[in-house]
Write a protein that holds these residues in place. Structure first.
Motif, PDB file in Angstrom:
ATOM      1  N   ALA A 334       0.124  27.008 -21.836  1.00 27.35           N
ATOM      2  CA  ALA A 334       1.533  27.279 -22.122  1.00 27.35           C
ATOM      3  C   ALA A 334       1.775  27.336 -23.624  1.00 27.35           C
ATOM      4  O   ALA A 334       2.595  28.136 -24.105  1.00 27.35           O
ATOM      5  N   ASP A 335       1.059  26.512 -24.380  1.00 28.11           N
ATOM      6  CA  ASP A 335       1.229  26.510 -25.834  1.00 28.11           C
ATOM      7  C   ASP A 335       0.853  27.862 -26.435  1.00 28.11           C
ATOM      8  O   ASP A 335       1.507  28.346 -27.362  1.00 28.11           O
ATOM      9  N   SER A 336      -0.225  28.475 -25.913  1.00 25.43           N
ATOM     10  CA  SER A 336      -0.659  29.761 -26.457  1.00 25.43           C
ATOM     11  C   SER A 336       0.319  30.880 -26.136  1.00 25.43           C
ATOM     12  O   SER A 336       0.287  31.942 -26.762  1.00 25.43           O
ATOM     13  N   LEU A 337       1.187  30.648 -25.155  1.00 30.02           N
ATOM     14  CA  LEU A 337       2.165  31.663 -24.743  1.00 30.02           C
ATOM     15  C   LEU A 337       3.568  31.373 -25.280  1.00 30.02           C
ATOM     16  O   LEU A 337       4.512  32.085 -24.949  1.00 30.02           O
ATOM     17  N   SER A 338       3.700  30.363 -26.099  1.00 30.05           N
ATOM     18  CA  SER A 338       5.020  29.953 -26.591  1.00 30.05           C
ATOM     19  C   SER A 338       5.748  31.079 -27.312  1.00 30.05           C
ATOM     20  O   SER A 338       6.941  31.341 -27.046  1.00 30.05           O
ATOM     21  N   ALA A 339       5.070  31.771 -28.200  1.00 31.09           N
ATOM     22  CA  ALA A 339       5.713  32.849 -28.963  1.00 31.09           C
ATOM     23  C   ALA A 339       6.093  34.009 -28.043  1.00 31.09           C
ATOM     24  O   ALA A 339       7.157  34.617 -28.191  1.00 31.09           O
ATOM     25  N   VAL A 340       5.228  34.316 -27.081  1.00 33.76           N
ATOM     26  CA  VAL A 340       5.507  35.387 -26.113  1.00 33.76           C
ATOM     27  C   VAL A 340       6.774  35.078 -25.334  1.00 33.76           C
ATOM     28  O   VAL A 340       7.667  35.924 -25.163  1.00 33.76           O
ATOM     29  N   LEU A 341       6.891  33.843 -24.834  1.00 37.54           N
ATOM     30  CA  LEU A 341       8.040  33.450 -24.048  1.00 37.54           C
ATOM     31  C   LEU A 341       9.313  33.401 -24.882  1.00 37.54           C
ATOM     32  O   LEU A 341      10.405  33.730 -24.394  1.00 37.54           O
ATOM     33  N   THR A 342       9.173  33.033 -26.143  1.00 40.24           N
ATOM     34  CA  THR A 342      10.326  32.984 -27.045  1.00 40.24           C
ATOM     35  C   THR A 342      10.917  34.382 -27.240  1.00 40.24           C
ATOM     36  O   THR A 342      12.124  34.602 -27.146  1.00 40.24           O
ATOM     37  N   VAL A 343      10.028  35.347 -27.497  1.00 41.23           N
ATOM     38  CA  VAL A 343      10.488  36.728 -27.712  1.00 41.23           C
ATOM     39  C   VAL A 343      11.007  37.322 -26.405  1.00 41.23           C
ATOM     40  O   VAL A 343      12.013  38.059 -26.411  1.00 41.23           O
ATOM     41  N   ALA A 344      10.380  37.001 -25.286  1.00 41.06           N
ATOM     42  CA  ALA A 344      10.833  37.528 -23.991  1.00 41.06           C
ATOM     43  C   ALA A 344      12.229  37.009 -23.653  1.00 41.06           C
ATOM     44  O   ALA A 344      13.036  37.721 -23.038  1.00 41.06           O
ATOM     45  N   ALA A 345      12.522  35.777 -24.065  1.00 44.57           N
ATOM     46  CA  ALA A 345      13.814  35.174 -23.744  1.00 44.57           C
ATOM     47  C   ALA A 345      14.935  35.628 -24.650  1.00 44.57           C
ATOM     48  O   ALA A 345      16.078  35.830 -24.221  1.00 44.57           O
ATOM     49  N   GLY A 346      14.628  35.796 -25.939  1.00 46.63           N
ATOM     50  CA  GLY A 346      15.716  36.074 -26.879  1.00 46.63           C
ATOM     51  C   GLY A 346      15.451  37.139 -27.901  1.00 46.63           C
ATOM     52  O   GLY A 346      16.255  37.308 -28.838  1.00 46.63           O
ATOM     53  N   GLY A 347      14.337  37.858 -27.794  1.00 51.48           N
ATOM     54  CA  GLY A 347      14.024  38.876 -28.791  1.00 51.48           C
ATOM     55  C   GLY A 347      13.628  38.278 -30.112  1.00 51.48           C
ATOM     56  O   GLY A 347      13.296  37.088 -30.206  1.00 51.48           O
TER      57      GLY A 347
END
Length: 350
Positions: A334-347
């Motif tokens: 999940a840590d390695s995907l943190s930036a991906v999820l951040t951008v997916a949620a709010g651009g």
């Protein structure tokens, strides 16, 4: 040289010749003893084995209390999972088991064992059967761990229930593996930033990034003595990122995202050929994020990597993911995907 000196010289030569002969004899004797000792040790070592060292096994089945797994060699000499020959098996795991049971040497032998239940062998915790192309099969049973020794197990061989062996835990550890532990996981590419063409992220927000590169020849270093050029300068490539026509290279979220997609790595398999229900439970009906990376490989050919991120796994430290068109569900940190999820949620403004 007088007669006395000549006589002394002859005597010295004779003594040296005798010494050389004796030295050669002593060396030969030492070599002979060393060879005999090595042969004796090898013979003793061979006598300590309780399984055949020359058998070539072509089929293997084991039960570990959780699952029963069977494997076999195909016509090309490669191991496969009998339940699904298409499963991407890492055959090295099977080869390790074969190597362990071939010429197995116990740490201790208990002859005339009174009762198998004393060693947990009346209801073995693990069972293994290996079969050669021709000849008799070998079946091993593992019972309890040796009291006070977590590194050893009691074992007996089918056909001789009166002899119990103590073996190290290597075999038990190898048989503890489930089929997903033996899966050959996909190798995701490690991509240099200069090879990236675009990155798009879809989720609650949609973000599309386009890469631009500029190569600048660095100025050659000046000579310390005359100020003249000391050689050609090296080329430096600068990567810039734009989104909707706006330069976003300096955006920290962009840099975190690019760093993340360049080095994605799968931790393990969660479900191979999952059912529709499993796919839904893992969150792929409404993915948290979908990432598409377009890049150039080492041959400069364009490639596409797609990552779909589902729900958080039960361990709290992973997310369920799928790669490209592969239906298999994997787990990724999940840590390695943190930036991906951040951008997916709010651009990029998140």
């Amino acid at each position: 040289m007088n007669k006395q000196q000549k006589s002394m010289l002859k005597t010295l030569v004779l003594i040296l010749a005798v010494l050389a002969i004796l030295l050669g004899a002593v060396s030969a004797l030492k070599r002979s003893k060393a060879k005999s000792k090595a042969e004796a040790e090898a013979a003793a070592s061979a006598e300590n084995t309780v399984t055949d060292t020359s058998v070539k096994y072509t089929a293997l089945t084991y039960s570990n209390g959780t699952a029963t797994l069977s494997f076999a060699l195909n016509e090309d000499g490669a191991w496969y999972w009998a339940d699904d020959p298409e499963f991407p098996l890492n055959e090295n795991d099977i080869i390790k088991i074969i190597n362990t049971i071939t010429g197995l040497k116990p740490q201790q032998t208990i002859t005339g064992a009174d009762a198998l239940e004393d060693y947990g062998l009346d209801a073995p915790s693990m069972t293994l059967t290996a079969a050669p192309a021709q000849g008799d099969s070998l079946t091993l049973y593992l019972g309890n761990q040796v009291t006070g020794d977590s590194g050893s197990y009691y074992m007996y061989i089918d056909g001789d229930e009166t002899t119990v062996y103590v073996v190290e835990n290597t075999l038990a550890n190898e048989l503890s593996q489930g089929i997903y532990d033996m899966m050959q996981l996909p190798d995701l590419p490690v991509i240099s930033e200069e090879k990236l063409t675009s990155v798009s992220v879809q989720g609650a927000a949609e973000t599309f990034l386009t890469a631009g590169t500029q190569t600048v020849e660095a100025q050659p270093a000046a000579s310390s003595s005359s100020g003249a050029s000391s050689g050609a300068g090296s080329a430096e490539t600068t990567v810039t990122w734009s989104s909707g026509g706006t330069d976003v290279t300096g955006n920290e979220t962009v840099q975190s995202l690019i760093s993340a997609v360049r080095t994605l790595s799968i931790d393990k398999c969660v479900d191979y050929k999952p059912s529709a229900e499993a796919v839904s439970l893992c969150g792929f009906d409404a993915p948290a994020a979908a990432v598409t990376v377009i890049y150039r490989d080492d041959t400069d050919a364009e490639q596409t990597l797609t990552l779909t991120v589902g729900a958080a796994a039960s361990d709290g430290a992973s997310r369920y993911v799928r790669i490209n068109d592969d239906s298999t569900v994997y787990a990724m940190s999940a840590d390695s995907l943190s930036a991906v999820l951040t951008v997916a949620a709010g651009g990029l403004s998140a």
